[in-house]
Design a protein around this motif. Structure first.
Motif, PDB file in Angstrom:
ATOM      1  N   TYR A 197       0.840  -1.211   0.000  1.00 18.44           N
ATOM      2  CA  TYR A 197       0.000   0.000   0.000  1.00 18.44           C
ATOM      3  C   TYR A 197       0.868   1.252   0.000  1.00 18.44           C
ATOM      4  N   ALA A 198       1.907   1.260   0.808  1.00 20.66           N
ATOM      5  CA  ALA A 198       2.801   2.420   0.879  1.00 20.66           C
ATOM      6  C   ALA A 198       3.492   2.655  -0.465  1.00 20.66           C
ATOM      7  N   LYS A 199       3.880   1.576  -1.128  1.00 20.12           N
ATOM      8  CA  LYS A 199       4.515   1.693  -2.443  1.00 20.12           C
ATOM      9  C   LYS A 199       3.546   2.309  -3.449  1.00 20.12           C
ATOM     10  N   HIS A 200       2.281   1.895  -3.373  1.00 16.16           N
ATOM     11  CA  HIS A 200       1.240   2.444  -4.250  1.00 16.16           C
ATOM     12  C   HIS A 200       1.099   3.952  -4.047  1.00 16.16           C
ATOM     13  N   LEU A 201       1.131   4.396  -2.805  1.00 11.94           N
ATOM     14  CA  LEU A 201       0.962   5.827  -2.516  1.00 11.94           C
ATOM     15  C   LEU A 201       2.104   6.685  -3.062  1.00 11.94           C
ATOM     16  N   SER A 202       3.251   6.062  -3.310  1.00 12.14           N
ATOM     17  CA  SER A 202       4.405   6.820  -3.792  1.00 12.14           C
ATOM     18  C   SER A 202       4.531   6.808  -5.320  1.00 12.14           C
ATOM     19  N   THR A 203       3.552   6.245  -6.013  1.00  8.40           N
ATOM     20  CA  THR A 203       3.622   6.132  -7.471  1.00  8.40           C
ATOM     21  C   THR A 203       3.277   7.459  -8.157  1.00  8.40           C
ATOM     22  N   PRO A 204       3.729   7.643  -9.387  1.00 11.67           N
ATOM     23  CA  PRO A 204       3.428   8.875 -10.130  1.00 11.67           C
ATOM     24  C   PRO A 204       1.936   9.103 -10.356  1.00 11.67           C
ATOM     25  N   TYR A 205       1.165   8.020 -10.580  1.00 11.59           N
ATOM     26  CA  TYR A 205      -0.263   8.226 -10.841  1.00 11.59           C
ATOM     27  C   TYR A 205      -1.002   8.725  -9.606  1.00 11.59           C
ATOM     28  N   VAL A 206      -0.576   8.316  -8.426  1.00  8.69           N
ATOM     29  CA  VAL A 206      -1.186   8.846  -7.200  1.00  8.69           C
ATOM     30  C   VAL A 206      -0.752  10.293  -6.981  1.00  8.69           C
ATOM     31  N   ALA A 207       0.522  10.570  -7.211  1.00 11.19           N
ATOM     32  CA  ALA A 207       1.019  11.942  -7.050  1.00 11.19           C
ATOM     33  C   ALA A 207       0.296  12.897  -7.983  1.00 11.19           C
ATOM     34  N   ALA A 208       0.038  12.450  -9.220  1.00  7.59           N
ATOM     35  CA  ALA A 208      -0.667  13.293 -10.187  1.00  7.59           C
ATOM     36  C   ALA A 208      -2.089  13.569  -9.730  1.00  7.59           C
ATOM     37  N   PHE A 209      -2.734  12.561  -9.147  1.00  6.65           N
ATOM     38  CA  PHE A 209      -4.103  12.767  -8.659  1.00  6.65           C
ATOM     39  C   PHE A 209      -4.120  13.741  -7.494  1.00  6.65           C
ATOM     40  N   TYR A 210      -3.196  13.563  -6.541  1.00  4.33           N
ATOM     41  CA  TYR A 210      -3.176  14.440  -5.374  1.00  4.33           C
ATOM     42  C   TYR A 210      -2.823  15.882  -5.741  1.00  4.33           C
TER      43      TYR A 210
END
Length: 231
Positions: A197-210
Motif C-alpha cells: 500500500y505504501a509503495k502504491h501511494l508513492s507512485t506517479p499516478y497517485v502523485a498526479a491525482f493528489y
C-alpha cells in the motif's frame, strides 16, 4: 386514426417493459458501520464471523467482508456486494444474520450507519479471500467531489484505478457511487501488505491525482480495517 396511434403506443410500451424486465439488475453494494461497547466486542466478532462463513455460501453474495477499524477498535465495518436487492432481502431473513444483530443490539454506542452503493465500474476486481489475510492492508475511502468538478474527478481517478489494479500486491481496487445517500464515492482497497500500500501511494499516478486533489474534492474520510472475515 387516434385509436391506431394509441394501439401502437401501447404495443411499444409493452415491448419496452418486456426488454427492461430482461435487463440484469444492478449490483447492490453496502457499507455498514457499527459502533459497540468494548465488553461485547468478542461476542460480536464471533457472531459476525459465523455470519460471514454462512453468507459466503449463499449463491447471490459476490462479496461479504468484515473489518475492525484499526484507529477506533470499537468500530466495525461490513463491506457487502449483492447480485440485487432480492438477494439481500433473502439474506436478511437468515438466522445467522439475526444472531449477529442480537449481539449488536446489546451494546451499540451509536446508531448503525448503512450506505447503499452501486459500482462505478461494471466489473469488480476483488479476488476471493484466500489464505491468511491477517496482514493485509484494507482501506475504505469516502470522497465527496464538488458537483461542478465531478466529471473531472472521475477522469483523474480513472488513471489511479488503472495504475493501482496493475500494481504489485493489489487484491482489490474498486470505486462505488453512493445511491443512499447520493453524491459521494466510496473506494475499497485491499493490499497484500502495508508495504504494498505504501509503495502504491508513492507512485506517479497517485502523485498526479493528489496534485489536483484540493480542487476536486470537498472532503475525504479514510478508514483502515483489520480483516476479521476469517477466524
Amino acid at each position: 386514426m387516434m385509436t391506431g396511434l394509441k394501439s401502437r403506443a401501447a404495443l411499444l410500451g409493452a415491448i419496452l417493459a418486456s426488454l427492461t424486465s430482461q435487463l440484469p439488475a444492478e449490483e447492490l453494494a453496502l457499507w455498514v458501520k457499527v459502533s459497540l461497547k468494548p465488553e461485547i466486542h468478542e461476542r460480536y466478532i464471533v457472531a459476525v464471523q459465523k455470519n460471514v462463513e454462512e453468507t459466503r455460501k449463499e449463491p447471490s453474495s459476490p462479496r461479504f467482508d468484515f473489518y475492525q477499524d484499526t484507529a477506533s477498535p470499537g468500530v466495525f465495518h461490513q463491506f457487502e456486494v449483492w447480485k440485487d436487492q432480492a438477494a439481500l432481502d433473502d439474506h436478511l431473513k437468515q438466522p445467522y444474520v439475526k444472531a449477529s444483530w442480537k449481539v449488536r443490539d446489546e451494546g451499540e454506542t451509536a446508531p448503525k450507519e448503512v450506505i447503499k452503493m452501486a459500482p462505478y465500474r461494471a466489473t469488480t476486481t476483488a479476488k476471493a479471500p484466500d489464505g491468511d489475510l491477517s496482514g493485509s492492508q484494507n482501506v475504505i475511502v469516502v470522497f465527496q467531489p464538488e458537483e461542478q468538478l465531478k466529471e473531472e474527478f472521475l477522469s483523474e481517478f480513472d488513471k489511479v484505478i488503472e495504475g493501482a489494479r496493475k500494481a504489485d500486491g493489489n487484491l482489490a481496487f474498486e470505486l462505488y457511487r453512493t445511491t443512499d445517500p447520493a453524491g459521494k464515492f466510496v473506494l475499497f482497497e485491499r493490499w497484500a501488505s502495508p508495504a504494498d500500500y505504501a509503495k502504491h501511494l508513492s507512485t506517479p499516478y497517485v502523485a498526479a491525482f493528489y496534485k489536483h486533489f484540493e480542487a476536486l474534492v470537498e472532503n475525504r474520510v479514510r478508514h483502515f480495517g483489520k480483516d476479521l472475515s476469517v477466524k
